[in-house]
Structures are given as C-alpha cells and as structure tokens.
Design a protein around this motif. Structure first.
Motif, PDB file in Angstrom:
ATOM      1  N   ALA A   1       0.836  -1.202   0.000  1.00  0.00           N
ATOM      2  CA  ALA A   1       0.000   0.000   0.000  1.00  0.00           C
ATOM      3  C   ALA A   1       0.870   1.251   0.000  1.00  0.00           C
ATOM      4  O   ALA A   1       1.664   1.468   0.908  1.00  0.00           O
ATOM      5  CB  ALA A   1      -0.918   0.005   1.222  1.00  0.00           C
TER       6      ALA A   1
ATOM      7  N   ARG B   1      -9.444  -4.105  -9.921  1.00  0.00           N
ATOM      8  CA  ARG B   1      -8.926  -2.918  -9.232  1.00  0.00           C
ATOM      9  C   ARG B   1      -9.217  -2.876  -7.739  1.00  0.00           C
ATOM     10  O   ARG B   1      -8.533  -2.171  -6.997  1.00  0.00           O
ATOM     11  CB  ARG B   1      -9.485  -1.650  -9.886  1.00  0.00           C
ATOM     12  CG  ARG B   1      -8.929  -1.399 -11.267  1.00  0.00           C
ATOM     13  CD  ARG B   1      -9.446  -0.116 -11.868  1.00  0.00           C
ATOM     14  NE  ARG B   1      -8.776   0.170 -13.135  1.00  0.00           N
ATOM     15  CZ  ARG B   1      -9.246   0.970 -14.069  1.00  0.00           C
ATOM     16  NH1 ARG B   1     -10.402   1.590 -13.888  1.00  0.00           N
ATOM     17  NH2 ARG B   1      -8.572   1.176 -15.195  1.00  0.00           N
TER      18      ARG B   1
ATOM     19  N   ALA C   1      -7.688  -5.026  -0.061  1.00  0.00           N
ATOM     20  CA  ALA C   1      -7.213  -3.694  -0.432  1.00  0.00           C
ATOM     21  C   ALA C   1      -8.219  -2.611  -0.088  1.00  0.00           C
ATOM     22  O   ALA C   1      -7.882  -1.431  -0.088  1.00  0.00           O
ATOM     23  CB  ALA C   1      -6.902  -3.649  -1.922  1.00  0.00           C
TER      24      ALA C   1
ATOM     25  N   SER D   1      -7.134   1.207  -0.548  1.00  0.00           N
ATOM     26  CA  SER D   1      -5.689   1.373  -0.679  1.00  0.00           C
ATOM     27  C   SER D   1      -5.251   1.013  -2.093  1.00  0.00           C
ATOM     28  O   SER D   1      -5.951   0.309  -2.821  1.00  0.00           O
ATOM     29  CB  SER D   1      -4.951   0.489   0.330  1.00  0.00           C
ATOM     30  OG  SER D   1      -5.148  -0.887   0.059  1.00  0.00           O
ATOM     31  N   GLY D   2      -4.069   1.501  -2.470  1.00  0.00           N
ATOM     32  CA  GLY D   2      -3.499   1.184  -3.772  1.00  0.00           C
ATOM     33  C   GLY D   2      -1.992   1.274  -3.704  1.00  0.00           C
ATOM     34  O   GLY D   2      -1.433   1.808  -2.742  1.00  0.00           O
ATOM     35  N   LYS D   3      -1.331   0.770  -4.740  1.00  0.00           N
ATOM     36  CA  LYS D   3       0.134   0.770  -4.719  1.00  0.00           C
ATOM     37  C   LYS D   3       0.705   2.176  -4.813  1.00  0.00           C
ATOM     38  O   LYS D   3       1.826   2.440  -4.392  1.00  0.00           O
ATOM     39  CB  LYS D   3       0.700  -0.113  -5.832  1.00  0.00           C
ATOM     40  CG  LYS D   3       0.381   0.343  -7.241  1.00  0.00           C
ATOM     41  CD  LYS D   3       0.942  -0.649  -8.266  1.00  0.00           C
ATOM     42  CE  LYS D   3       0.572  -0.276  -9.694  1.00  0.00           C
ATOM     43  NZ  LYS D   3       1.094   1.013 -10.137  1.00  0.00           N
TER      44      LYS D   3
ATOM     45  N   SER E   1      -3.460   4.792  -8.374  1.00  0.00           N
ATOM     46  CA  SER E   1      -4.130   3.492  -8.277  1.00  0.00           C
ATOM     47  C   SER E   1      -5.208   3.499  -7.202  1.00  0.00           C
ATOM     48  O   SER E   1      -6.298   2.944  -7.391  1.00  0.00           O
ATOM     49  CB  SER E   1      -3.110   2.394  -7.972  1.00  0.00           C
ATOM     50  OG  SER E   1      -2.165   2.279  -9.002  1.00  0.00           O
ATOM     51  N   ALA E   2      -4.912   4.121  -6.064  1.00  0.00           N
ATOM     52  CA  ALA E   2      -5.894   4.171  -4.982  1.00  0.00           C
ATOM     53  C   ALA E   2      -7.118   4.986  -5.384  1.00  0.00           C
ATOM     54  O   ALA E   2      -8.260   4.601  -5.098  1.00  0.00           O
ATOM     55  CB  ALA E   2      -5.255   4.743  -3.718  1.00  0.00           C
TER      56      ALA E   2
ATOM     57  N   TYR F   1      -8.200   5.567  -8.504  1.00  0.00           N
ATOM     58  CA  TYR F   1      -8.938   4.822  -9.527  1.00  0.00           C
ATOM     59  C   TYR F   1      -9.749   3.690  -8.904  1.00  0.00           C
ATOM     60  O   TYR F   1     -10.892   3.426  -9.308  1.00  0.00           O
ATOM     61  CB  TYR F   1      -7.976   4.241 -10.561  1.00  0.00           C
ATOM     62  CG  TYR F   1      -7.389   5.235 -11.537  1.00  0.00           C
ATOM     63  CD1 TYR F   1      -7.759   6.572 -11.525  1.00  0.00           C
ATOM     64  CD2 TYR F   1      -6.441   4.829 -12.481  1.00  0.00           C
ATOM     65  CE1 TYR F   1      -7.209   7.479 -12.419  1.00  0.00           C
ATOM     66  CE2 TYR F   1      -5.897   5.733 -13.372  1.00  0.00           C
ATOM     67  CZ  TYR F   1      -6.277   7.053 -13.338  1.00  0.00           C
ATOM     68  OH  TYR F   1      -5.727   7.943 -14.227  1.00  0.00           O
ATOM     69  N   ALA F   2      -9.167   2.996  -7.917  1.00  0.00           N
ATOM     70  CA  ALA F   2      -9.878   1.901  -7.263  1.00  0.00           C
ATOM     71  C   ALA F   2     -11.084   2.425  -6.488  1.00  0.00           C
ATOM     72  O   ALA F   2     -12.159   1.809  -6.493  1.00  0.00           O
ATOM     73  CB  ALA F   2      -8.934   1.136  -6.342  1.00  0.00           C
TER      74      ALA F   2
END
Length: 209
Positions: A87, A123, A152, A164-166, A170-171, A173-174
């Motif tokens: 994360a 995602r 996630a 959470s996202g990398k 990414s977070a 967009y998710a």
C-alpha cells in the motif's frame, strides 16, 4: 516522485474527486506513504480546496511533524500501511452509493461488492464490511488490522469506503471503481443480475493479479 510533487498530486486528484461529487464539504481524506512517514489531508479540510503546503506530514510512528493538524481518521490509513506492505496510498470517501451499500441491512459483510464487472475484480477485489464505530474512534484501525492485510478495500458500516493502492493514482482509480460498481448494484437491486462466475473471476486474477 518528490514530496513537493506528491503534495501537488494529492491536491490535484482530491479536487477532481470533489468536483465530480465523490466527496462533499469537509468529508473524506487521502494519504500517501513516504520513505520516512506519511502525508495526509488535514482535519476539516475540503478536498476541493487543498493547499499543498498545508497537507499534514507524519513520521513513521504517526507523530504530527508538519503542516496542519491531520485528519482524525488517520488510524484507518495507518492500519492499511501497517498490514499491506504494497500500500502506497489510501483514499477514504463518503461517496454516495458505496456509503448506501454500507447502510443496507442485507449487504453481505464478507463480500459487500460482488463481482458484477471485471474492473471491480481487477482494481478492488473482495470488500468486507467493518462494523460501525464513531468517526475518530481508533478502534476502527484495530478492526482493519484484524483483517491481516487480506483486502485492499473495506466498507465502514454506515460510513463509507476506505481503499488502498500501490500508489496515489491506483488508490483513486480503485475508489472510483468501487463507487461506480456500488452505483450499479443499487440501481440493479430487485432485478435479475448476472454476476461473473468463479471461473471468470479466477481468470481475471490469474491475468491481472
């Protein structure tokens, strides 16, 4: 990306979320992991009008070391960072349809967002429901830690999503994908719905991770 660039990116993406109705007033908060701590949006700040220089800075132990006072929901963010090594950013919204799902009595607490589309699988993944606690109650972080980093994203009961996202993009967009899928699920309530089956979900996971 430098810290200054990350601050600008938080403000840019936060304004995009606010302008499109994913947050209202001073609701919602965003954080990013640094090599030696975290950046997080300040308490009672509006995502549409962030000053990058005033975004809060925390050290590795969560101590406030710069910027305005951090969001009272900081414990939600730290719980993801402490249990998910991958994360790099966390987004907590009060977006309308995901929050609606978190309020519905028949939402499956083990799988709040079933595999309606391939992109929610790719995602977001499986989304459990975390039982209600008042905003600002540190026990919420304990409940997320108890999930041992297996997910996630979560829905906070009667409150909204934490994703959470990398990295920050990414977070975001998710979080957007979760909200759009929640919207579809609410719109389709009472209709015969075709979900992706187990083999289709497995293919997506094998292809995209």
């Amino acid at each position: 990306m430098s810290e200054a660039a990350l601050r600008d990116e938080i403000a840019r993406l936060a304004k995009s979320l606010f302008d499109r109705g994913y947050s209202v007033g001073s609701a919602a908060n965003i954080s990013v992991r640094l090599d030696d701590g975290y950046l997080i949006t300040p308490t009672n700040s509006c995502l549409g009008f962030l000053d990058p220089e005033r975004i809060s800075r925390l050290d590795r132990d969560g101590n406030h070391v710069g910027g305005d006072k951090p969001s009272k929901e900081v414990f939600l963010h730290r719980a993801f960072y402490e249990t998910r090594a991958e994360a790099g950013a966390v987004v907590h919204l009060h977006s309308t349809y995901a929050t609606a799902l978190s309020c519905l009595a028949d939402t499956d607490p083990e799988d709040c967002v079933p595999p309606l589309t391939p992109y929610v699988v790719m995602r977001v993944g499986r989304v459990p429901l975390v039982r209600y606690f008042r905003p600002g109650d540190a026990r919420g972080g304990d409940l997320i830690r108890a999930l041992d980093g297996r997910h996630a994203a979560v829905l906070l009961a009667n409150h909204g999503p934490v994703v959470s996202g990398k990295d920050l993009t990414s977070a975001v967009y998710a979080a957007e994908e979760l909200e759009e899928t929640a919207k579809l699920l609410v719109i389709l309530r009472g209709q015969p719905v075709r979900m992706l089956d187990a083999a289709q979900v497995a293919e997506l996971k094998a292809t995209f991770g």
